[in-house]
Write a protein that holds these residues in place. Sequence first.
Motif: not given
Length: 247
Positions: A16-31
């Motif tokens: 339902r939610w993931l922290p912004r510093d999660d590795h996969a989330v961080r990759q999506v947000l910067v790529d």
Amino acid sequence: MSDPTATLIARLLAERWLPRDDHAVRQVLVDAELRDELDRRLAGAGLRLLEHPFAAHVAVGVARAQENDVFGSARAWAASNLQLDRDALALLVVLWSLLVLPKRQRQIARQESERQQDQEQMFAELKPVPVGQDMVEPINERTLVADFGDKLGGKFRINLSLGALQRHGFIVRRKERIAEGPLLDLAFDYERIASRVMNGALSFVVEQARATQAANADSLDDDAYDAPLDDDLHESSDTTEEAQADV
């Protein structure tokens, strides 16, 4: 064959939610390419990524194009798919106004201040803007009941609504204090709602929150949030129609 985008979508739906510093989330947000792929695949299922640069978590919600079909098919606009009643939705707006709105204003002000300082320093180091719930003091539950009990069904109804909002991840309750949960910052579109709150029905909530925060800056008294609000709550149900509580 591994599919990182599919895995991330599955995790968002399951957790339902993931922290912004999660590795996969961080990759999506910067790529940009990964983000485009994620947005495309979510859109294919009538969904979209809920995220804000200053929010500590990300989630998925119903896409704008599908909102009317999902929420408008019944007699009245559903506003969410969580079966929250009008009192709970109104309380959600109040809590967002008290917890997220002041935090967001501080984040924006800090970013602008640091940007001005950076312009004066050729090699200034870029500092991340804090996104945690500790930027705003928790709300005292007794104060909330005293301020809004007669508008939101009394102490019993407010306690029921608080329990529902906590189960859905909007708030965290500890020792009669209410803090921001992982989904509260994502429940509303800040750009669409902030001006309505600050200039409309709940403007007094924002003003009182600012006054209380200013008092807390000068005092370490643990009961600084016990002063009741004197104004009435008006038209909060209109604002709840803009909620993105479909996460």
